[in-house]
Design a protein around this motif. Structure first.
Motif, PDB file in Angstrom:
ATOM      1  N   ILE A   7      -4.449  -4.248   5.685  1.00  0.00           N
ATOM      2  CA  ILE A   7      -4.942  -3.157   5.134  1.00  0.00           C
ATOM      3  C   ILE A   7      -5.563  -3.786   3.799  1.00  0.00           C
ATOM      4  CG2 ILE A   7      -4.360  -1.230   3.821  1.00  0.00           C
ATOM      5  CD1 ILE A   7      -1.465  -1.267   5.531  1.00  0.00           C
ATOM      6  N   THR A   8      -6.969  -3.233   3.654  1.00  0.00           N
ATOM      7  CA  THR A   8      -7.881  -3.594   2.603  1.00  0.00           C
ATOM      8  C   THR A   8      -7.700  -2.904   1.290  1.00  0.00           C
ATOM      9  OG1 THR A   8      -9.407  -4.615   4.221  1.00  0.00           O
ATOM     10  CG2 THR A   8     -10.214  -4.421   1.995  1.00  0.00           C
ATOM     11  N   ALA A   9      -7.294  -3.479   0.314  1.00  0.00           N
ATOM     12  CA  ALA A   9      -7.726  -2.648  -0.919  1.00  0.00           C
ATOM     13  C   ALA A   9      -9.140  -3.069  -1.370  1.00  0.00           C
ATOM     14  CB  ALA A   9      -6.742  -3.562  -1.938  1.00  0.00           C
ATOM     15  N   CYS A 153      13.618   4.900  -0.288  1.00  0.00           N
ATOM     16  CA  CYS A 153      13.259   4.779   0.995  1.00  0.00           C
ATOM     17  C   CYS A 153      13.627   5.715   2.083  1.00  0.00           C
ATOM     18  CB  CYS A 153      13.483   3.309   1.521  1.00  0.00           C
ATOM     19  SG  CYS A 153      15.224   2.987   1.662  1.00  0.00           S
ATOM     20  N   GLY A 154      14.793   6.526   1.617  1.00  0.00           N
ATOM     21  CA  GLY A 154      15.154   7.430   2.683  1.00  0.00           C
ATOM     22  C   GLY A 154      14.568   8.650   2.525  1.00  0.00           C
ATOM     23  N   HIS A 155      13.623   9.024   1.491  1.00  0.00           N
ATOM     24  CA  HIS A 155      12.961  10.090   1.564  1.00  0.00           C
ATOM     25  C   HIS A 155      11.920  10.317   2.370  1.00  0.00           C
ATOM     26  CE1 HIS A 155      10.449  13.462  -0.124  1.00  0.00           C
ATOM     27  NE2 HIS A 155      11.380  13.630  -0.984  1.00  0.00           N
ATOM     28  N   SER A 156      11.790  11.674   3.209  1.00  0.00           N
ATOM     29  CA  SER A 156      10.778  11.588   4.497  1.00  0.00           C
ATOM     30  C   SER A 156       9.562  11.422   4.286  1.00  0.00           C
ATOM     31  CB  SER A 156      11.177  12.930   4.918  1.00  0.00           C
ATOM     32  OG  SER A 156      10.822  13.956   4.176  1.00  0.00           O
ATOM     33  N   ARG A 157       9.006  11.492   2.958  1.00  0.00           N
ATOM     34  CA  ARG A 157       7.600  11.617   2.333  1.00  0.00           C
ATOM     35  C   ARG A 157       7.215  10.027   1.845  1.00  0.00           C
ATOM     36  NH1 ARG A 157       4.193  14.685   4.705  1.00  0.00           N
ATOM     37  NH2 ARG A 157       2.901  15.262   2.691  1.00  0.00           N
ATOM     38  N   ILE A 158       8.166   9.327   1.550  1.00  0.00           N
ATOM     39  CA  ILE A 158       8.126   7.888   1.078  1.00  0.00           C
ATOM     40  C   ILE A 158       7.896   6.892   2.334  1.00  0.00           C
ATOM     41  CG2 ILE A 158       8.894   5.965  -0.374  1.00  0.00           C
ATOM     42  CD1 ILE A 158      10.034   8.290  -2.072  1.00  0.00           C
ATOM     43  N   ILE A 159       6.995   6.624   2.718  1.00  0.00           N
ATOM     44  CA  ILE A 159       6.573   5.882   4.095  1.00  0.00           C
ATOM     45  C   ILE A 159       6.488   4.494   3.931  1.00  0.00           C
ATOM     46  CG2 ILE A 159       5.566   7.974   5.061  1.00  0.00           C
ATOM     47  CD1 ILE A 159       2.993   6.417   4.786  1.00  0.00           C
ATOM     48  N   GLY A 160       6.730   3.586   2.686  1.00  0.00           N
ATOM     49  CA  GLY A 160       6.437   2.357   2.645  1.00  0.00           C
ATOM     50  C   GLY A 160       6.440   1.867   1.273  1.00  0.00           C
ATOM     51  N   ILE A 161       6.600   0.336   0.946  1.00  0.00           N
ATOM     52  CA  ILE A 161       6.259  -0.135  -0.038  1.00  0.00           C
ATOM     53  C   ILE A 161       5.205  -1.463   0.031  1.00  0.00           C
ATOM     54  CG2 ILE A 161       8.286  -1.398   0.159  1.00  0.00           C
ATOM     55  CD1 ILE A 161       8.432  -1.618  -2.880  1.00  0.00           C
ATOM     56  N   LYS A 162       4.326  -1.367  -1.003  1.00  0.00           N
ATOM     57  CA  LYS A 162       3.464  -2.696  -1.240  1.00  0.00           C
ATOM     58  C   LYS A 162       4.211  -3.549  -2.167  1.00  0.00           C
ATOM     59  CE  LYS A 162      -0.968  -4.365  -2.885  1.00  0.00           C
ATOM     60  NZ  LYS A 162      -2.370  -3.828  -3.445  1.00  0.00           N
ATOM     61  N   GLU A 163       4.543  -4.718  -1.884  1.00  0.00           N
ATOM     62  CA  GLU A 163       5.162  -5.471  -2.932  1.00  0.00           C
ATOM     63  C   GLU A 163       4.426  -6.584  -3.182  1.00  0.00           C
ATOM     64  OE1 GLU A 163       7.184  -6.938  -5.609  1.00  0.00           O
ATOM     65  OE2 GLU A 163       8.359  -5.503  -4.600  1.00  0.00           O
ATOM     66  N   ALA A 164       3.945  -6.557  -4.555  1.00  0.00           N
ATOM     67  CA  ALA A 164       3.154  -7.689  -5.017  1.00  0.00           C
ATOM     68  C   ALA A 164       3.760  -9.081  -5.657  1.00  0.00           C
ATOM     69  CB  ALA A 164       1.977  -7.283  -6.090  1.00  0.00           C
ATOM     70  N   ARG A 165       5.082  -9.033  -5.645  1.00  0.00           N
ATOM     71  CA  ARG A 165       5.793 -10.161  -6.124  1.00  0.00           C
ATOM     72  C   ARG A 165       5.749 -11.210  -5.032  1.00  0.00           C
ATOM     73  NH1 ARG A 165      10.754  -9.558 -10.325  1.00  0.00           N
ATOM     74  NH2 ARG A 165      10.618 -11.861  -9.756  1.00  0.00           N
ATOM     75  N   ALA A 166       5.719 -12.644  -5.211  1.00  0.00           N
ATOM     76  CA  ALA A 166       5.641 -13.460  -4.160  1.00  0.00           C
ATOM     77  C   ALA A 166       6.804 -14.252  -3.760  1.00  0.00           C
ATOM     78  CB  ALA A 166       4.771 -14.569  -4.974  1.00  0.00           C
ATOM     79  N   SER A 186       3.423  -6.671   2.397  1.00  0.00           N
ATOM     80  CA  SER A 186       3.079  -7.543   1.340  1.00  0.00           C
ATOM     81  C   SER A 186       1.903  -7.249   0.360  1.00  0.00           C
ATOM     82  CB  SER A 186       2.548  -9.050   1.980  1.00  0.00           C
ATOM     83  OG  SER A 186       2.212 -10.012   0.856  1.00  0.00           O
ATOM     84  N   GLY A 187       1.976  -7.538  -0.641  1.00  0.00           N
ATOM     85  CA  GLY A 187       0.685  -7.371  -1.802  1.00  0.00           C
ATOM     86  C   GLY A 187       0.096  -8.484  -2.339  1.00  0.00           C
ATOM     87  N   ASP A 188       0.652  -9.616  -1.514  1.00  0.00           N
ATOM     88  CA  ASP A 188      -0.019 -10.975  -2.016  1.00  0.00           C
ATOM     89  C   ASP A 188      -0.592 -11.722  -1.135  1.00  0.00           C
ATOM     90  OD1 ASP A 188       0.261 -13.047  -4.403  1.00  0.00           O
ATOM     91  OD2 ASP A 188       1.656 -13.773  -2.794  1.00  0.00           O
ATOM     92  N   ASP A 189      -1.713 -12.029  -1.110  1.00  0.00           N
ATOM     93  CA  ASP A 189      -2.530 -12.567   0.233  1.00  0.00           C
ATOM     94  C   ASP A 189      -2.013 -14.164   0.245  1.00  0.00           C
ATOM     95  OD1 ASP A 189      -4.367 -10.651   0.995  1.00  0.00           O
ATOM     96  OD2 ASP A 189      -5.660 -11.262  -0.675  1.00  0.00           O
ATOM     97  N   PRO A 190      -1.664 -14.801  -0.724  1.00  0.00           N
ATOM     98  CA  PRO A 190      -1.038 -16.289  -0.612  1.00  0.00           C
ATOM     99  C   PRO A 190       0.012 -16.569   0.048  1.00  0.00           C
ATOM    100  CG  PRO A 190      -1.923 -16.138  -2.743  1.00  0.00           C
ATOM    101  CD  PRO A 190      -2.019 -14.886  -2.000  1.00  0.00           C
ATOM    102  N   THR A 191       1.125 -15.350   0.041  1.00  0.00           N
ATOM    103  CA  THR A 191       2.264 -15.257   0.607  1.00  0.00           C
ATOM    104  C   THR A 191       2.439 -14.542   1.842  1.00  0.00           C
ATOM    105  OG1 THR A 191       3.251 -13.891  -1.095  1.00  0.00           O
ATOM    106  CG2 THR A 191       3.309 -16.675  -1.503  1.00  0.00           C
ATOM    107  N   SER A 205      -4.474  -6.277   1.244  1.00  0.00           N
ATOM    108  CA  SER A 205      -5.219  -7.388   1.123  1.00  0.00           C
ATOM    109  C   SER A 205      -6.564  -7.362   0.040  1.00  0.00           C
ATOM    110  CB  SER A 205      -5.542  -8.140   2.264  1.00  0.00           C
ATOM    111  OG  SER A 205      -6.307  -9.247   2.061  1.00  0.00           O
ATOM    112  N   VAL A 206      -6.572  -8.205  -0.854  1.00  0.00           N
ATOM    113  CA  VAL A 206      -7.923  -8.271  -1.670  1.00  0.00           C
ATOM    114  C   VAL A 206      -8.924  -9.229  -0.672  1.00  0.00           C
ATOM    115  CG1 VAL A 206      -8.937  -9.382  -3.641  1.00  0.00           C
ATOM    116  CG2 VAL A 206      -6.661  -7.948  -3.924  1.00  0.00           C
ATOM    117  N   ALA A 207      -8.183 -10.257  -0.146  1.00  0.00           N
ATOM    118  CA  ALA A 207      -9.250 -11.237   0.586  1.00  0.00           C
ATOM    119  C   ALA A 207      -9.904 -10.457   1.636  1.00  0.00           C
ATOM    120  CB  ALA A 207      -8.395 -12.330   1.110  1.00  0.00           C
ATOM    121  N   SER A 208      -9.285  -9.415   2.227  1.00  0.00           N
ATOM    122  CA  SER A 208      -9.869  -9.102   3.638  1.00  0.00           C
ATOM    123  C   SER A 208     -11.192  -7.945   3.316  1.00  0.00           C
ATOM    124  CB  SER A 208      -8.708  -7.843   4.101  1.00  0.00           C
ATOM    125  OG  SER A 208      -8.256  -6.823   3.395  1.00  0.00           O
ATOM    126  N   ASN A 209     -11.535  -7.957   1.904  1.00  0.00           N
ATOM    127  CA  ASN A 209     -12.837  -7.504   1.760  1.00  0.00           C
ATOM    128  C   ASN A 209     -13.817  -8.271   2.164  1.00  0.00           C
ATOM    129  OD1 ASN A 209     -13.206  -5.193  -0.550  1.00  0.00           O
ATOM    130  ND2 ASN A 209     -11.199  -6.420  -1.209  1.00  0.00           N
TER     131      ASN A 209
END
Length: 299
Positions: A7-9, A153-166, A186-191, A205-209
């Motif tokens: 997924i590209t940011a 995370c159990g809320h029906s309208r919350i469908i995921g998390i982007k985690e940028a901690r490595a 993941s929100g961290d390309d290197p990991t 991903s940033v890199a996928s730009n």
């Protein structure tokens, strides 16, 4: 909707006068589709959301939705420092056709964990769009803790998390909440490779730009459990990831996009890539071309 894979940011291309470059925007979107990107984020931090006027946000999102025409999901970055404003922004994104909202924890205000729970539940209860949580402490000044995610995370309208901690420990803690209706990204390309081999659903991903085919290939290999091939490709990608961290995002990625003829610069207070990194940018641009060619043929 189940988000997964590459997924590209998206970065936001500007012209020499500092205005939106919609021709470059469409070429960037086409590059993503051609490379196999599986969803895009419009007006996130990589897209310089804080520098966009409301009319520009609307134009970028509307044009992306129209151009992509349902082929992949379009997420809108709607997170602001106030809950009511975030709800308003999310409603606007829904009207403009976004499929989901990527909502960063409120920047600068540093709410308590209870405040974060109330913030996200209010937005999800409003129901304008499915919500993807976004934790990036280095930008927001606060950390969305795993025990807080457990409450959300159990809320029906919350469908995921982007985690940028490595840290692998953080990803391992979040993977306990992974479910058919809750994606851990993941929100961290290197990991990201390590995270996906551990069970993460994909990467925003940033890199996928500039590396859409390579990041798609990495995601496919890692999510299929092909660890040796995934790690081999990840090692080839690490110099590009390292370059993208030499100055604050999105400065390096926009330098690479400019070398591809997509966009010209950033908006203050961000400045173009320092001249000290010009040679590195040219070298990485060549690496990007080689990787993209190889991964496009391997697909």
């Amino acid at each position: 909707m189940r988000l997964s894979g590459s997924i590209t940011a998206l970065a936001t291309p500007f012209d020499v006068a500092g205005e939106l470059d919609l021709d470059a925007w469409e070429r960037l979107l086409q590059q993503q589709l051609d490379g196999g990107t599986q969803a895009v984020v419009v007006a996130g931090s990589t897209g310089e959301a804080a520098a966009l006027y409301d009319a520009e946000f609307d134009l970028l999102l509307r044009s992306a939705v129209e151009f992509i025409a349902g082929r992949i999901p379009v997420l809108a970055g709607t997170g602001l420092s106030n809950t009511a404003k975030t709800i308003e922004q999310t409603r606007r994104a829904a009207v403009l056709g976004a499929d989901a909202a990527l909502i960063v924890s409120p920047p600068y205000v540093r709410p308590t964990q209870a405040g974060l729970i109330a913030h996200y539940l209010d937005i999800a209860d409003d129901g304008a769009l499915p919500v993807v949580l976004y934790n990036v402490p280095g930008r927001t000044g606060g950390d969305l803790l795993p025990e807080t995610v457990a409450e959300l995370c159990g809320h029906s309208r919350i469908i995921g998390i982007k985690e940028a901690r490595a840290e692998p420990e953080r990803m391992d803690a979040l993977l306990r909440f992974k479910a058919n209706d809750f994606a851990v990204l993941s929100g961290d390309d290197p990991t990201a490779c390590r995270a996906m081999l551990a069970g993460a659903d994909g990467v925003i991903s940033v890199a996928s730009n500039v590396l859409p085919a390579a990041m798609r290939r990495l995601c496919d290999l890692a999510r299929a459990g092909n660890a040796d091939a995934a790690r081999q490709l990840d090692a080839q990608l690490q110099p590009s990831f390292d370059f993208m961290g030499v100055e604050p995002n999105p400065i390096p990625i926009k330098a690479l996009l400019e070398l591809q003829g997509i966009g010209r610069g950033l908006r203050l207070p961000l400045l173009p890539l320092s001249k000290a990194y010009s040679d590195a940018a040219s070298s990485i641009a060549a690496t990007v071309r080689e990787l993209e060619s190889a991964c496009a043929h391997a697909a």
